[in-house]
Scaffold this motif. Structure first.
Motif, PDB file in Angstrom:
ATOM      1  N   LYS A   1      66.216-139.650 -50.009  1.00 23.45           N
ATOM      2  CA  LYS A   1      64.858-139.328 -50.468  1.00 23.45           C
ATOM      3  C   LYS A   1      63.920-140.518 -50.282  1.00 23.45           C
ATOM      4  O   LYS A   1      62.764-140.363 -49.879  1.00 23.45           O
ATOM      5  CB  LYS A   1      64.879-138.895 -51.934  1.00 23.45           C
ATOM      6  CG  LYS A   1      65.481-137.517 -52.151  1.00 23.45           C
ATOM      7  CD  LYS A   1      65.538-137.158 -53.638  1.00 23.45           C
ATOM      8  CE  LYS A   1      66.194-135.803 -53.847  1.00 23.45           C
ATOM      9  NZ  LYS A   1      66.321-135.461 -55.283  1.00 23.45           N
ATOM     10  N   ALA A   2      64.416-141.717 -50.569  1.00 24.09           N
ATOM     11  CA  ALA A   2      63.613-142.931 -50.403  1.00 24.09           C
ATOM     12  C   ALA A   2      63.309-143.170 -48.922  1.00 24.09           C
ATOM     13  O   ALA A   2      62.183-143.537 -48.551  1.00 24.09           O
ATOM     14  CB  ALA A   2      64.343-144.129 -50.989  1.00 24.09           C
ATOM     15  N   ALA A   3      64.306-142.959 -48.073  1.00 22.32           N
ATOM     16  CA  ALA A   3      64.122-143.147 -46.634  1.00 22.32           C
ATOM     17  C   ALA A   3      63.122-142.132 -46.083  1.00 22.32           C
ATOM     18  O   ALA A   3      62.266-142.469 -45.258  1.00 22.32           O
ATOM     19  CB  ALA A   3      65.463-143.003 -45.911  1.00 22.32           C
ATOM     20  N   LYS A   4      63.222-140.895 -46.557  1.00 26.60           N
ATOM     21  CA  LYS A   4      62.308-139.838 -46.113  1.00 26.60           C
ATOM     22  C   LYS A   4      60.876-140.171 -46.514  1.00 26.60           C
ATOM     23  O   LYS A   4      59.929-139.965 -45.750  1.00 26.60           O
ATOM     24  CB  LYS A   4      62.728-138.500 -46.717  1.00 26.60           C
ATOM     25  CG  LYS A   4      61.912-137.314 -46.237  1.00 26.60           C
ATOM     26  CD  LYS A   4      62.459-136.027 -46.812  1.00 26.60           C
ATOM     27  CE  LYS A   4      61.655-134.820 -46.342  1.00 26.60           C
ATOM     28  NZ  LYS A   4      60.248-134.859 -46.774  1.00 26.60           N
ATOM     29  N   ALA A   5      60.718-140.713 -47.711  1.00 29.72           N
ATOM     30  CA  ALA A   5      59.382-141.089 -48.185  1.00 29.72           C
ATOM     31  C   ALA A   5      58.789-142.186 -47.304  1.00 29.72           C
ATOM     32  O   ALA A   5      57.589-142.181 -46.993  1.00 29.72           O
ATOM     33  CB  ALA A   5      59.456-141.564 -49.632  1.00 29.72           C
ATOM     34  N   ALA A   6      59.631-143.127 -46.861  1.00 28.92           N
ATOM     35  CA  ALA A   6      59.171-144.195 -45.969  1.00 28.92           C
ATOM     36  C   ALA A   6      58.727-143.618 -44.627  1.00 28.92           C
ATOM     37  O   ALA A   6      57.735-144.059 -44.041  1.00 28.92           O
ATOM     38  CB  ALA A   6      60.273-145.226 -45.770  1.00 28.92           C
ATOM     39  N   CYS A   7      59.460-142.611 -44.154  1.00 30.59           N
ATOM     40  CA  CYS A   7      59.119-141.975 -42.875  1.00 30.59           C
ATOM     41  C   CYS A   7      57.796-141.214 -42.966  1.00 30.59           C
ATOM     42  O   CYS A   7      57.049-141.129 -41.983  1.00 30.59           O
ATOM     43  CB  CYS A   7      60.222-141.013 -42.447  1.00 30.59           C
ATOM     44  SG  CYS A   7      61.805-141.797 -42.084  1.00 30.59           S
ATOM     45  N   ASP A   8      57.508-140.659 -44.137  1.00 34.08           N
ATOM     46  CA  ASP A   8      56.276-139.873 -44.320  1.00 34.08           C
ATOM     47  C   ASP A   8      55.021-140.718 -44.126  1.00 34.08           C
ATOM     48  O   ASP A   8      53.936-140.189 -43.889  1.00 34.08           O
ATOM     49  CB  ASP A   8      56.255-139.227 -45.714  1.00 34.08           C
ATOM     50  CG  ASP A   8      57.267-138.088 -45.828  1.00 34.08           C
ATOM     51  OD1 ASP A   8      57.703-137.573 -44.773  1.00 34.08           O
ATOM     52  OD2 ASP A   8      57.635-137.727 -46.965  1.00 34.08           O
ATOM     53  N   ALA A   9      55.175-142.041 -44.222  1.00 30.68           N
ATOM     54  CA  ALA A   9      54.026-142.934 -44.035  1.00 30.68           C
ATOM     55  C   ALA A   9      53.731-143.158 -42.548  1.00 30.68           C
ATOM     56  O   ALA A   9      52.713-143.747 -42.198  1.00 30.68           O
ATOM     57  CB  ALA A   9      54.289-144.274 -44.723  1.00 30.68           C
ATOM     58  N   MET A  10      54.636-142.685 -41.693  1.00 33.81           N
ATOM     59  CA  MET A  10      54.468-142.856 -40.247  1.00 33.81           C
ATOM     60  C   MET A  10      53.849-141.610 -39.635  1.00 33.81           C
ATOM     61  O   MET A  10      53.527-140.650 -40.335  1.00 33.81           O
ATOM     62  CB  MET A  10      55.829-143.146 -39.599  1.00 33.81           C
ATOM     63  CG  MET A  10      56.533-144.354 -40.140  1.00 33.81           C
ATOM     64  SD  MET A  10      58.154-144.573 -39.367  1.00 33.81           S
ATOM     65  CE  MET A  10      58.823-145.890 -40.375  1.00 33.81           C
ATOM     66  N   SER A  11      53.684-141.643 -38.330  1.00 30.86           N
ATOM     67  CA  SER A  11      53.149-140.476 -37.626  1.00 30.86           C
ATOM     68  C   SER A  11      53.712-140.420 -36.214  1.00 30.86           C
ATOM     69  O   SER A  11      54.302-141.387 -35.734  1.00 30.86           O
ATOM     70  CB  SER A  11      51.616-140.544 -37.572  1.00 30.86           C
ATOM     71  OG  SER A  11      51.189-141.688 -36.849  1.00 30.86           O
ATOM     72  N   GLY A  12      53.551-139.270 -35.571  1.00 31.20           N
ATOM     73  CA  GLY A  12      53.995-139.109 -34.193  1.00 31.20           C
ATOM     74  C   GLY A  12      55.492-139.255 -34.019  1.00 31.20           C
ATOM     75  O   GLY A  12      56.275-138.962 -34.919  1.00 31.20           O
ATOM     76  N   ASN A  13      55.871-139.779 -32.850  1.00 32.64           N
ATOM     77  CA  ASN A  13      57.296-139.894 -32.548  1.00 32.64           C
ATOM     78  C   ASN A  13      57.990-140.942 -33.400  1.00 32.64           C
ATOM     79  O   ASN A  13      59.194-140.857 -33.648  1.00 32.64           O
ATOM     80  CB  ASN A  13      57.508-140.210 -31.056  1.00 32.64           C
ATOM     81  CG  ASN A  13      58.924-139.894 -30.602  1.00 32.64           C
ATOM     82  OD1 ASN A  13      59.481-138.856 -30.945  1.00 32.64           O
ATOM     83  ND2 ASN A  13      59.514-140.790 -29.841  1.00 32.64           N
ATOM     84  N   ALA A  14      57.230-141.940 -33.878  1.00 34.80           N
ATOM     85  CA  ALA A  14      57.819-142.950 -34.766  1.00 34.80           C
ATOM     86  C   ALA A  14      58.343-142.281 -36.035  1.00 34.80           C
ATOM     87  O   ALA A  14      59.415-142.626 -36.537  1.00 34.80           O
ATOM     88  CB  ALA A  14      56.783-144.009 -35.125  1.00 34.80           C
ATOM     89  N   GLU A  15      57.607-141.290 -36.539  1.00 32.79           N
ATOM     90  CA  GLU A  15      58.047-140.547 -37.723  1.00 32.79           C
ATOM     91  C   GLU A  15      59.286-139.715 -37.398  1.00 32.79           C
ATOM     92  O   GLU A  15      60.226-139.636 -38.198  1.00 32.79           O
ATOM     93  CB  GLU A  15      56.932-139.644 -38.242  1.00 32.79           C
ATOM     94  CG  GLU A  15      57.323-138.868 -39.493  1.00 32.79           C
ATOM     95  CD  GLU A  15      56.220-137.962 -40.018  1.00 32.79           C
ATOM     96  OE1 GLU A  15      56.392-137.394 -41.100  1.00 32.79           O
ATOM     97  OE2 GLU A  15      55.191-137.820 -39.326  1.00 32.79           O
ATOM     98  N   ASP A  16      59.286-139.098 -36.208  1.00 38.79           N
ATOM     99  CA  ASP A  16      60.432-138.281 -35.801  1.00 38.79           C
ATOM    100  C   ASP A  16      61.698-139.131 -35.695  1.00 38.79           C
ATOM    101  O   ASP A  16      62.787-138.717 -36.117  1.00 38.79           O
ATOM    102  CB  ASP A  16      60.150-137.603 -34.455  1.00 38.79           C
ATOM    103  CG  ASP A  16      59.027-136.577 -34.534  1.00 38.79           C
ATOM    104  OD1 ASP A  16      58.724-136.125 -35.653  1.00 38.79           O
ATOM    105  OD2 ASP A  16      58.457-136.238 -33.479  1.00 38.79           O
ATOM    106  N   ILE A  17      61.561-140.319 -35.104  1.00 34.82           N
ATOM    107  CA  ILE A  17      62.703-141.234 -34.973  1.00 34.82           C
ATOM    108  C   ILE A  17      63.193-141.660 -36.348  1.00 34.82           C
ATOM    109  O   ILE A  17      64.401-141.671 -36.628  1.00 34.82           O
ATOM    110  CB  ILE A  17      62.324-142.472 -34.135  1.00 34.82           C
ATOM    111  CG1 ILE A  17      62.052-142.076 -32.678  1.00 34.82           C
ATOM    112  CG2 ILE A  17      63.435-143.525 -34.193  1.00 34.82           C
ATOM    113  CD1 ILE A  17      61.455-143.181 -31.830  1.00 34.82           C
ATOM    114  N   CYS A  18      62.250-142.015 -37.214  1.00 37.13           N
ATOM    115  CA  CYS A  18      62.588-142.447 -38.574  1.00 37.13           C
ATOM    116  C   CYS A  18      63.334-141.341 -39.327  1.00 37.13           C
ATOM    117  O   CYS A  18      64.339-141.604 -39.994  1.00 37.13           O
ATOM    118  CB  CYS A  18      61.302-142.823 -39.317  1.00 37.13           C
ATOM    119  SG  CYS A  18      61.583-143.457 -40.987  1.00 37.13           S
TER     120      CYS A  18
END
Length: 203
Positions: free
Chosen positions: A43-60
């Protein structure tokens, strides 16, 4: 978000998921605590990914999901350390790595992307094949301690068959990569590339 920040988050996620998931012969309470910890860390990792966008978010997200899957498989292998459980953990790692690698390929285009995907698939195929060989070999080693020669022979045959299948799977995956690389050429150059690929992998 810059690449350094992304790598820092990915490293933190990796370290978090790996901690506490490899204990051997753990109690039921420890096992449950491990599951809860993995869930919280995802859940913590997913929250960190939500701050990203585009393919960087997909990779995260692929990283986060993969780490969760691997951590769960490692936890199971620690709680019930069977040959099959360790095999499942290695397969989970192969699948997680493939999912991340495939997402990274989306940063590319054209033939470079196609080759990237084929290479990612080849790496997954190799990892899974190696995991299967290891499982069959461990089974054979266990059978070697059996009293009957028939049991030892059957287990040895299965291990040999697994090694042969693994070699074929790896060769097929390598050929698919080599063949994909030929698509960057045309005409005689492409024909020559494909012929070399076939000769190299015995196709």
């Amino acid at each position: 978000m810059n690449q350094h920040h992304l790598k820092t988050i990915v490293l933190a996620v990796s370290l978090a998921f790996s901690a506490g998931a490899m204990a051997q012969n753990m109690s039921k309470a420890d096992y449950k605590a491990g599951k809860d910890k993995i869930s919280a860390e995802y859940k913590a990792a997913k929250a960190a990914c939500d701050a990203m966008s585009g393919n960087a978010e997909d990779i995260c997200m692929a990283e986060a999901k993969g780490k969760e899957k691997v951590a769960k498989a490692d936890l199971e292998a620690g709680y019930k350390p069977t040959v099959k459980a360790h095999y499942n953990a290695r397969v989970a790692k192969a699948e997680a790595d493939y999912a991340v690698a495939k997402e990274r390929c989306d940063d590319l285009a054209g033939n470079a992307k196609d080759v990237c995907v084929k290479e990612a698939k080849a790496a997954q195929t190799t990892a899974k094949a190696n995991a299967k060989v290891q499982m069959k070999t461990k089974d054979a080693n266990a059978a070697a301690r059996e009293t009957t020669s028939d049991a030892r022979s059957k287990a040895s045959d299965k291990a040999s068959e697994a090694r042969k299948d693994a070699a074929e799977d790896k060769s097929d995956a390598g050929y698919q990569v080599a063949k994909e690389k030929c698509d960057q050429f045309s005409g005689a150059a492409k024909d020559q590339c494909q012929a070399q690929a076939k000769a190299r992998f015995g196709k």
